[in-house]
Motif scaffolding. Structure first.
Motif, PDB file in Angstrom:
ATOM      1  N   TYR A  52      -4.341  -5.464   2.387  1.00 19.97           N
ATOM      2  CA  TYR A  52      -4.332  -5.423   0.922  1.00 19.97           C
ATOM      3  C   TYR A  52      -4.604  -4.005   0.415  1.00 19.97           C
ATOM      4  CZ  TYR A  52      -6.030  -5.911  -3.850  1.00 19.97           C
ATOM      5  OH  TYR A  52      -6.234  -5.722  -5.195  1.00 19.97           O
ATOM      6  N   LYS A  55      -1.508  -1.773   1.101  1.00 29.07           N
ATOM      7  CA  LYS A  55      -0.179  -2.057   0.551  1.00 29.07           C
ATOM      8  C   LYS A  55      -0.172  -2.592  -0.879  1.00 29.07           C
ATOM      9  CE  LYS A  55       1.929  -2.857   5.066  1.00 29.07           C
ATOM     10  NZ  LYS A  55       2.819  -3.704   5.880  1.00 29.07           N
ATOM     11  N   CYS A  56      -1.294  -3.088  -1.343  1.00 28.85           N
ATOM     12  CA  CYS A  56      -1.298  -3.738  -2.662  1.00 28.85           C
ATOM     13  C   CYS A  56      -1.944  -2.901  -3.752  1.00 28.85           C
ATOM     14  CB  CYS A  56      -2.006  -5.087  -2.578  1.00 28.85           C
ATOM     15  SG  CYS A  56      -1.302  -6.211  -1.348  1.00 28.85           S
ATOM     16  N   ILE A  92       3.180 -13.402  -3.079  1.00 30.53           N
ATOM     17  CA  ILE A  92       3.230 -12.142  -2.325  1.00 30.53           C
ATOM     18  C   ILE A  92       4.606 -11.943  -1.695  1.00 30.53           C
ATOM     19  CG2 ILE A  92       2.249 -10.850  -0.396  1.00 30.53           C
ATOM     20  CD1 ILE A  92      -0.372 -12.419  -0.869  1.00 30.53           C
ATOM     21  N   LYS A  93       5.139 -12.990  -1.106  1.00 30.00           N
ATOM     22  CA  LYS A  93       6.413 -12.879  -0.385  1.00 30.00           C
ATOM     23  C   LYS A  93       7.602 -12.745  -1.333  1.00 30.00           C
ATOM     24  CE  LYS A  93       9.096 -15.022   3.351  1.00 30.00           C
ATOM     25  NZ  LYS A  93       8.874 -13.905   4.299  1.00 30.00           N
ATOM     26  N   GLY A  95       7.409 -12.480  -4.894  1.00 33.71           N
ATOM     27  CA  GLY A  95       7.170 -11.886  -6.196  1.00 33.71           C
ATOM     28  C   GLY A  95       7.014 -12.946  -7.263  1.00 33.71           C
ATOM     29  N   PRO A 103       8.649  -8.661  -4.822  1.00 32.18           N
ATOM     30  CA  PRO A 103       8.624  -9.366  -3.532  1.00 32.18           C
ATOM     31  C   PRO A 103       8.291  -8.390  -2.408  1.00 32.18           C
ATOM     32  CG  PRO A 103      10.879  -8.951  -4.191  1.00 32.18           C
ATOM     33  CD  PRO A 103      10.018  -8.502  -5.334  1.00 32.18           C
ATOM     34  N   THR A 104       7.869  -8.917  -1.269  1.00 26.72           N
ATOM     35  CA  THR A 104       7.574  -8.068  -0.102  1.00 26.72           C
ATOM     36  C   THR A 104       8.317  -8.637   1.105  1.00 26.72           C
ATOM     37  OG1 THR A 104       5.586  -9.394   0.313  1.00 26.72           O
ATOM     38  CG2 THR A 104       5.302  -7.362  -0.948  1.00 26.72           C
ATOM     39  N   ASP A 106       9.643  -7.314   3.619  1.00 26.85           N
ATOM     40  CA  ASP A 106       9.426  -6.663   4.910  1.00 26.85           C
ATOM     41  C   ASP A 106       8.046  -6.940   5.509  1.00 26.85           C
ATOM     42  OD1 ASP A 106      11.971  -5.522   4.703  1.00 26.85           O
ATOM     43  OD2 ASP A 106      11.201  -3.765   3.631  1.00 26.85           O
ATOM     44  N   MET A 107       7.174  -7.617   4.771  1.00 31.37           N
ATOM     45  CA  MET A 107       5.834  -7.890   5.290  1.00 31.37           C
ATOM     46  C   MET A 107       5.878  -9.144   6.163  1.00 31.37           C
ATOM     47  SD  MET A 107       2.171  -8.529   3.302  1.00 31.37           S
ATOM     48  CE  MET A 107       2.239  -6.961   2.424  1.00 31.37           C
ATOM     49  N   ILE A 112       0.992 -11.690   5.397  1.00 29.23           N
ATOM     50  CA  ILE A 112       0.908 -12.288   4.054  1.00 29.23           C
ATOM     51  C   ILE A 112      -0.167 -13.366   4.023  1.00 29.23           C
ATOM     52  CG2 ILE A 112       2.139 -13.611   2.296  1.00 29.23           C
ATOM     53  CD1 ILE A 112       4.709 -12.246   3.147  1.00 29.23           C
TER      54      ILE A 112
END
Length: 295
Positions: A52, A55-56, A92-93, A95, A103-104, A106-107, A112
């Motif tokens: 977190y 990346k957040c 998280i995935k 958005g 959205p993420t 690539d994570m 996640i």
């Protein structure tokens, strides 16, 4: 009868469609999705904290606080629209539509889930996400340099002036514990939900200064009083003093707490972080403190 069944089926389908549309507008996954495989695992939660913070925090603040573009994710006194593990995972995935939350793709899913576990821990009490730091050093500070044990008791050891702290991590958030150590305007927090951010301090810890006829001053915590007497627990001697109002020279009710609020100045950064790490692991939940111990 057939008409009634068709009508019932139509209502059910409409409700499902409405819930699906609501979830899409709100963002996140379905409320009743799968459980988080990392929920309640201290090591995974700590990894979620690290992910977190890496990346957040472009939008949200460090350690779940508010950022320049994103809201706080563990704020006390706030009800959150996305609460279940799957809702947080989906937000998280994928958005959240019509918001700045991207959205993420690539994570990895495991990452996640760990971030989601960390966010949910932030919304619990301190024991759900104990602070990092040198716990052994923090315990040493509590009983030594910090002088916390003079007023507070942990597991039948320490003073009785202040609240007992054996299970403080079960009932307080980490932010509340830090606030108690650093904020002169600190007020006792609730355990989450729709509550005021700051509440009045409990009157069971009203600080009072009594001057006796011979000039001696007794300072302590008021335990009981009426029009003819008062009882206070002395700070210096941990004794209960029973006093006749007619035989005391002066009674002053102090507006500030007996609790020091300058621990960031009294301690080094490492000592302070260690003290917070120690306090956020004080629990009556079997196995929790041991799992969360360490640096």
């Amino acid at each position: 009868m057939k008409t009634m069944r068709m009508l019932f089926l139509s209502v059910v389908l409409a409700l499902c469609a409405g819930l699906s549309l609501s979830a899409q507008r709100r963002g996140g996954g379905p409320p009743a999705g799968p459980p988080n495989p990392f929920q309640g695992q201290p090591q995974a939660i700590e990894q979620g904290r690290e992910i977190y913070n890496q990346k957040c925090t472009v939008c949200h603040g460090f350690d779940g606080s508010a950022g320049e573009m994103g809201p706080a994710l563990g704020l006390e006194g706030r009800r959150f629209a996305l609460q279940s593990p799957s809702e947080i995972f989906g937000a998280i995935k994928n958005g959240i539509p019509a918001t700045a939350m991207p959205p993420t793709p690539d994570m990895p899913d495991d990452d996640i889930w760990k971030v989601a576990a960390y966010i949910q821990a932030l919304r619990g009490t301190a024991i759900d996400a104990p602070a990092s730091g040198n716990v052994a050093l923090g315990e040493e500070v509590f009983w030594g340099k910090g002088e916390c044990g003079k007023c507070h008791m942990i597991r039948d050891k320490g003073g009785i002036i202040g609240p007992e702290l054996t299970s403080v991590a079960d009932i307080r958030k980490t932010a509340s514990i830090v606030d108690a150590l650093t904020n002169p305007a600190y007020r006792v927090q609730g355990d989450g939900g729709a509550i005021p951010r700051k509440l009045e301090p409990p009157n069971t810890y009203q600080a009072v200064r009594v001057t006796l006829p011979d000039g001696k001053v007794i300072r302590g915590v008021l335990k009981n009083e009426d029009s003819v007497s008062l009882q206070l627990l002395g700070v210096d001697d941990n004794r209960l003093h029973l006093l006749d109002r007619g035989k005391v020279k002066d009674v002053q009710y102090e507006r500030t707490s007996l609790m020091p609020r300058d621990y960031k100045n009294r301690l080094t950064a490492e000592e302070f972080q260690g003290l917070v790490a120690f306090l956020t692991r004080q629990t009556r939940k079997e196995g929790k403190a041991a799992q969360g111990a360490g640096r």
